[in-house]
Design a protein around this motif. Structure first.
Motif, PDB file in Angstrom:
ATOM      1  N   TYR A 107       1.016  -1.221   0.146  1.00 30.10           N
ATOM      2  CA  TYR A 107       0.116  -0.004   0.188  1.00 30.10           C
ATOM      3  C   TYR A 107       1.385   1.293  -0.169  1.00 30.10           C
ATOM      4  O   TYR A 107       1.593   0.839   0.599  1.00 30.10           O
ATOM      5  CB  TYR A 107      -0.839  -0.028   1.172  1.00 30.10           C
ATOM      6  N   VAL A 108       0.998   2.293  -0.173  1.00 27.84           N
ATOM      7  CA  VAL A 108       1.243   3.341  -0.817  1.00 27.84           C
ATOM      8  C   VAL A 108       0.623   4.401  -1.225  1.00 27.84           C
ATOM      9  O   VAL A 108      -0.216   4.522  -2.620  1.00 27.84           O
ATOM     10  CB  VAL A 108       2.630   3.295  -2.512  1.00 27.84           C
ATOM     11  N   ASN A 109       0.702   5.261  -0.201  1.00 21.50           N
ATOM     12  CA  ASN A 109       0.352   6.341  -0.918  1.00 21.50           C
ATOM     13  C   ASN A 109       0.776   7.774  -0.363  1.00 21.50           C
ATOM     14  O   ASN A 109       2.740   7.874  -0.651  1.00 21.50           O
ATOM     15  CB  ASN A 109      -1.424   6.932  -0.369  1.00 21.50           C
ATOM     16  N   ASP A 110       0.366   9.256  -0.898  1.00 23.52           N
ATOM     17  CA  ASP A 110       1.720   9.753  -0.432  1.00 23.52           C
ATOM     18  C   ASP A 110       2.965   9.786   0.821  1.00 23.52           C
ATOM     19  O   ASP A 110       3.868  10.501   0.782  1.00 23.52           O
ATOM     20  CB  ASP A 110       0.771  11.659  -0.044  1.00 23.52           C
ATOM     21  N   ASP A 111       2.062   9.726   1.483  1.00 28.20           N
ATOM     22  CA  ASP A 111       2.683   9.619   3.266  1.00 28.20           C
ATOM     23  C   ASP A 111       3.325   8.542   3.844  1.00 28.20           C
ATOM     24  O   ASP A 111       4.840   8.661   4.910  1.00 28.20           O
ATOM     25  CB  ASP A 111       2.837  10.454   4.105  1.00 28.20           C
ATOM     26  N   LEU A 112       2.813   7.626   3.936  1.00 29.98           N
ATOM     27  CA  LEU A 112       3.015   6.474   4.385  1.00 29.98           C
ATOM     28  C   LEU A 112       2.593   4.854   2.720  1.00 29.98           C
ATOM     29  O   LEU A 112       2.285   4.435   1.878  1.00 29.98           O
ATOM     30  CB  LEU A 112       1.343   5.679   4.335  1.00 29.98           C
ATOM     31  N   SER A 113       3.474   4.469   3.269  1.00 33.94           N
ATOM     32  CA  SER A 113       3.771   2.601   2.458  1.00 33.94           C
ATOM     33  C   SER A 113       4.427   1.579   2.932  1.00 33.94           C
ATOM     34  O   SER A 113       5.232   2.079   3.888  1.00 33.94           O
ATOM     35  CB  SER A 113       4.955   3.130   1.509  1.00 33.94           C
ATOM     36  N   VAL A 114       3.129   0.804   2.895  1.00 34.84           N
ATOM     37  CA  VAL A 114       3.682  -0.319   3.841  1.00 34.84           C
ATOM     38  C   VAL A 114       3.303  -1.541   2.396  1.00 34.84           C
ATOM     39  O   VAL A 114       2.437  -1.493   1.925  1.00 34.84           O
ATOM     40  CB  VAL A 114       2.062  -0.971   4.403  1.00 34.84           C
ATOM     41  N   ILE A 132       8.478  -7.973   6.718  1.00 36.11           N
ATOM     42  CA  ILE A 132       7.235  -6.876   6.996  1.00 36.11           C
ATOM     43  C   ILE A 132       8.323  -5.476   6.404  1.00 36.11           C
ATOM     44  O   ILE A 132       8.908  -4.848   7.070  1.00 36.11           O
ATOM     45  CB  ILE A 132       6.473  -6.608   7.913  1.00 36.11           C
ATOM     46  N   ASN A 133       7.319  -4.309   5.997  1.00 33.95           N
ATOM     47  CA  ASN A 133       8.266  -3.380   5.998  1.00 33.95           C
ATOM     48  C   ASN A 133       7.384  -1.430   5.782  1.00 33.95           C
ATOM     49  O   ASN A 133       5.775  -1.814   5.451  1.00 33.95           O
ATOM     50  CB  ASN A 133       9.016  -2.483   4.522  1.00 33.95           C
ATOM     51  N   ALA A 134       8.325  -0.559   6.623  1.00 30.75           N
ATOM     52  CA  ALA A 134       6.384   0.281   6.399  1.00 30.75           C
ATOM     53  C   ALA A 134       7.266   1.485   6.606  1.00 30.75           C
ATOM     54  O   ALA A 134       8.614   1.422   6.898  1.00 30.75           O
ATOM     55  CB  ALA A 134       5.644   0.162   7.465  1.00 30.75           C
ATOM     56  N   SER A 135       6.926   2.832   6.069  1.00 33.43           N
ATOM     57  CA  SER A 135       7.958   3.793   6.360  1.00 33.43           C
ATOM     58  C   SER A 135       6.376   4.648   6.256  1.00 33.43           C
ATOM     59  O   SER A 135       5.542   4.768   5.487  1.00 33.43           O
ATOM     60  CB  SER A 135       8.932   4.286   5.177  1.00 33.43           C
ATOM     61  N   TYR A 136       6.583   6.312   7.610  1.00 29.56           N
ATOM     62  CA  TYR A 136       6.205   6.974   6.777  1.00 29.56           C
ATOM     63  C   TYR A 136       6.360   8.769   7.308  1.00 29.56           C
ATOM     64  O   TYR A 136       7.094   8.916   7.760  1.00 29.56           O
ATOM     65  CB  TYR A 136       4.951   7.000   8.367  1.00 29.56           C
ATOM     66  N   ARG A 137       5.769   9.239   6.763  1.00 35.83           N
ATOM     67  CA  ARG A 137       6.497  10.546   6.301  1.00 35.83           C
ATOM     68  C   ARG A 137       5.841  11.762   7.021  1.00 35.83           C
ATOM     69  O   ARG A 137       4.335  11.987   7.298  1.00 35.83           O
ATOM     70  CB  ARG A 137       6.523  11.388   4.560  1.00 35.83           C
ATOM     71  N   VAL A 178      10.316   7.868   9.087  1.00 38.29           N
ATOM     72  CA  VAL A 178       9.935   6.748  10.215  1.00 38.29           C
ATOM     73  C   VAL A 178      10.592   6.110   9.132  1.00 38.29           C
ATOM     74  O   VAL A 178       8.955   5.452   8.544  1.00 38.29           O
ATOM     75  CB  VAL A 178       9.287   7.347  11.102  1.00 38.29           C
ATOM     76  N   TYR A 179      10.960   4.951   8.993  1.00 41.80           N
ATOM     77  CA  TYR A 179      10.438   3.172   9.003  1.00 41.80           C
ATOM     78  C   TYR A 179      11.308   2.137   9.898  1.00 41.80           C
ATOM     79  O   TYR A 179      12.190   1.736  10.589  1.00 41.80           O
ATOM     80  CB  TYR A 179      11.408   3.423   7.892  1.00 41.80           C
ATOM     81  N   GLY A 180      10.742   1.101   9.448  1.00 40.41           N
ATOM     82  CA  GLY A 180      11.249   0.416  10.227  1.00 40.41           C
ATOM     83  C   GLY A 180      10.460  -1.497   9.398  1.00 40.41           C
ATOM     84  O   GLY A 180       9.947  -1.374   8.437  1.00 40.41           O
ATOM     85  N   GLY A 181      10.850  -2.522  10.447  1.00 42.44           N
ATOM     86  CA  GLY A 181      10.378  -3.674   9.894  1.00 42.44           C
ATOM     87  C   GLY A 181      10.628  -4.918  10.218  1.00 42.44           C
ATOM     88  O   GLY A 181      11.767  -4.525  10.866  1.00 42.44           O
ATOM     89  N   ALA A 182      10.552  -5.827   9.335  1.00 43.64           N
ATOM     90  CA  ALA A 182      11.170  -6.955   9.883  1.00 43.64           C
ATOM     91  C   ALA A 182      11.225  -8.094   8.330  1.00 43.64           C
ATOM     92  O   ALA A 182      10.572  -8.288   7.746  1.00 43.64           O
ATOM     93  CB  ALA A 182      10.407  -7.825  10.898  1.00 43.64           C
ATOM     94  N   GLU A 183      12.631  -8.420   8.017  1.00 43.96           N
ATOM     95  CA  GLU A 183      13.147  -9.151   7.410  1.00 43.96           C
ATOM     96  C   GLU A 183      13.550 -10.855   7.352  1.00 43.96           C
ATOM     97  O   GLU A 183      14.280 -10.163   8.888  1.00 43.96           O
ATOM     98  CB  GLU A 183      12.973  -8.223   6.086  1.00 43.96           C
ATOM     99  N   GLY A 184      13.169 -11.798   6.744  1.00 41.68           N
ATOM    100  CA  GLY A 184      14.061 -13.016   6.495  1.00 41.68           C
ATOM    101  C   GLY A 184      13.931 -13.570   5.380  1.00 41.68           C
ATOM    102  O   GLY A 184      13.856 -13.103   4.347  1.00 41.68           O
ATOM    103  N   ASP A 185      15.022 -14.432   5.866  1.00 38.75           N
ATOM    104  CA  ASP A 185      15.900 -14.625   4.286  1.00 38.75           C
ATOM    105  C   ASP A 185      16.343 -15.868   3.739  1.00 38.75           C
ATOM    106  O   ASP A 185      17.079 -16.239   5.554  1.00 38.75           O
ATOM    107  CB  ASP A 185      16.389 -13.666   3.192  1.00 38.75           C
TER     108      ASP A 185
END
Length: 606
Positions: free
Chosen positions: A322-329, A354-359, A367-374
């Motif tokens: 999901y992406v808009n002007d200020d938020l992407s998730v 999981i990735n998220a950022s907010y303007r 601000v951004y954050g998340g959790a990833e594995g591989d």
């Protein structure tokens, strides 16, 4: 007004002058007057004179209450005619203009448009060649060429050679190196898709020159008895395709072969398709990953037994974006199945994506954050690329990054200053660590890498805490500066230390243009302390032959300058390790001191 009738009843009316009823009543009274007159006449004719004497004259007063009414006003539509006694008539005036020529000596200057100073367009060339020479008998050669086959198709190749004869102080064994590679590519840009083909070969030569103190102190003639040379060969073939306006977005594939002078061989095949499905407000992305690895080593370290490995990893990574002007998730996951075909074992893995950022404040604060594995497939090619002094006796296995949680702040303090702050914590299962191989105090009869002068790979479960900071400054088009730093803290499960992993890394770099012809750059990087293990195979617990060794942190300063003689020819000079610190990048592997290189680059078209 009073109205009286003879021989009839007299009717008196009192009307106010200018009353709004005056006109209407007059007409009515006139009609009544005529009616009474006719009636009276008919009565006289019928009854005669006798009836005339019987009628008396009476006065009747009719009184009606007065109710004033305001009449509507009507605009006069006619233009009144003024009959003035005196009429003035305009007199006709006749005049003539006499033109007299006047001599003029004024000549207006022609207008000239103001010119705008434009920068001279930079001439771009499709090809260039570079040649440079330096101390330690260093040679640098590069050749790049690009061919415009058609309006949509291009082809090109890139050749590079970098070598030095070594001559490092206080090193007994040969320490020269060569690195030569050739890459070629072909690309085509069609209306609805773009595809690219890549191919390349590489040849490298290194020497295991890192002897430990035991050999340098007890064997003065060891240099004549050890052949420390290792050669690597590799080649690859790959390609990619991207589609426009399609659920199928992109796919990449590559096959690589890696071998060496000790009959080691490895095949690695990887393919990654990408799909995208737009929904109402979300986008469903589905990525795939298929990885096949197979390789073998002729024998183990100080062992005649051969080493073979073979893995097939297949995974799918769906995610809702999901992406808009200020938020992407992005909310997703990665599911892998791993087949160890050599040992007939199968494992399943599930990782967060999981990735998220907010303007928060435009570009100032994000601000951004998340959790990833591989699931990361380790290869012999990547090991020797990171550390060319590994022995051809490795156990190769994948690393499972269970998770890495991270959070940070980034943004711009101004149009020219950007920053990034990040903290993370993660856990890896079977994380690959480089550790020095054991050495033997017996006779000198082994291979060139069996004297404690090579590195093995060990695996351990490691938790890692990291704090990262970055600052970039673009003062103008002529100067840029960047600073990065990262701190690590490791927690191992089986190994005593996270071997050869530093606790601190930092770097500073800049690029600048002094004039239109003179340009340059500088970089300084720092790597903190690392730890390795000094271990003897026959007497592992002898204090003088066993123990942890700490490698000092090092600071390396580099600078380069270039001068454009004309649009085709330029000369350059490079300096490396300007602090003349023969630090050890790996245990018992000192690097060259001050390194200087001068050369020239020529641009051209075929």
């Amino acid at each position: 007004m009073q109205i009286a009738f003879s021989n009839t009843t007299t009717v008196l009316f009192s009307l106010r002058k200018n009353s709004p009823f005056e006109g209407g009543l007059r007409g009515m009274f006139s009609a009544l007057l005529i009616l009474f007159s006719i009636t009276s006449t008919l009565a006289q004719d019928k009854d005669g004179e006798e009836q005339e004497d019987d009628l008396d004259t009476e006065v009747v007063n009719i009184v009606k209450p007065y109710t004033p009414i305001i009449s509507d006003a009507f605009k006069v539509k006619e233009t009144p005619v003024l009959n003035d006694s005196v009429t003035t008539q305009k007199k006709e005036v006749k005049y003539e203009i006499f033109s007299v020529p006047v001599a003029s000596t004024f000549t207006p200057a022609k207008g000239k448009a103001e010119t705008v100073e434009k920068a001279k367009p930079i001439k771009l060339y499709d090809n260039y060649a570079t040649l440079g020479f330096g101390n330690y008998t260093a040679v640098l050669g590069e050749l790049y060429s690009n061919f415009q086959i058609s309006r949509t198709d291009n082809a090109g190749f890139y050749f590079r050679h970098n070598s030095a004869q070594g001559d490092i102080d206080d090193v007994l064994l040969e320490n020269k190196y060569y690195d030569t590679k050739l890459d070629a590519n072909y690309s085509s840009r069609q209306r609805y898709m773009t595809y690219k083909l890549d191919a390349g070969v590489e040849h490298q030569l290194f020497n295991w020159y890192g002897l430990n103190d035991y050999y340098t102190e007890n064997y003065e003639t060891i240099a004549s008895e050890i052949d420390p040379q290792q050669q690597y060969y590799s080649g690859y073939l790959g390609g990619s395709i991207a589609m426009d306006d399609s659920f199928f977005e992109k796919a990449t594939a590559k096959i690589r072969y890696t071998g060496d002078a000790f009959s080691s061989s490895e095949f690695h095949i990887n393919a990654q398709p990408e799909f995208s499905f737009p929904l109402t407000e979300l986008t469903l992305k589905v990525d795939g990953d298929v990885d096949y690895l197979s390789g073998s080593f002729d024998h183990g370290y100080l062992s005649p037994n051969a080493i073979e490995y073979s893995y097939l990893n297949a995974g799918v990574m769906p995610a809702l974006v999901y992406v808009n002007d200020d938020l992407s998730v992005s909310l997703g996951a990665a599911a892998y199945v791993s087949l160890d075909m050599e040992n007939s074992e199968t494992d399943f893995f599930l990782y967060p994506r999981i990735n998220a950022s907010y303007r928060l404040v435009d570009e100032l604060l994000i601000v951004y954050g998340g959790a990833e594995g591989d699931l990361k497939q380790n290869t012999y090619y990547n090991f020797k690329k990171t550390n060319p002094y590994v022995s051809p006796t490795l156990f190769v296995a994948p690393t499972s990054q269970l998770y890495e949680g991270f959070a940070g702040l980034k943004g711009k303090l101004s149009n020219s200053i950007g920053y990034n702050l990040r903290a993370s914590y993660g856990k890896d299962e079977n994380k690959a660590l480089f550790k020095a191989n054991q050495f033997s105090t017996g006779a000198i009869t082994g291979e060139g890498y069996e004297y404690g002068n090579s590195f093995n790979v060990v695996y351990d479960d490691v938790n890692t805490l990291s704090v990262f900071g970055e600052l970039k400054v673009d003062v103008s088009n002529t100067f840029a500066l960047g600073i990065t730093g990262e701190y690590f803290s490791y927690d191992t499960t089986n190994e005593a230390q996270a071997w050869n992993l530093p606790e601190l890394k930092a770097s500073l770099f800049s690029n600048f243009n002094i004039t239109e012809q003179l340009y340059g750059g500088a970089s300084v990087f720092y790597v903190g302390e690392r730890k390795d293990l000094y271990s003897n195979r026959i007497m592992p617990f002898e204090p003088q032959l066993f123990g942890e060794k700490t490698l000092d942190g090092y600071l390396d300063a580099n600078v380069h300058l270039g001068y454009n003689i004309n649009e085709r020819l330029s000369v350059f000079a490079k300096g490396s390790n300007l602090l003349s610190d023969n630090y050890e990048k790996w245990f018992n592997y000192p690097v060259q001191g001050i390194q200087a290189l001068v050369g020239a680059t020529y641009k051209f078209d075929w």
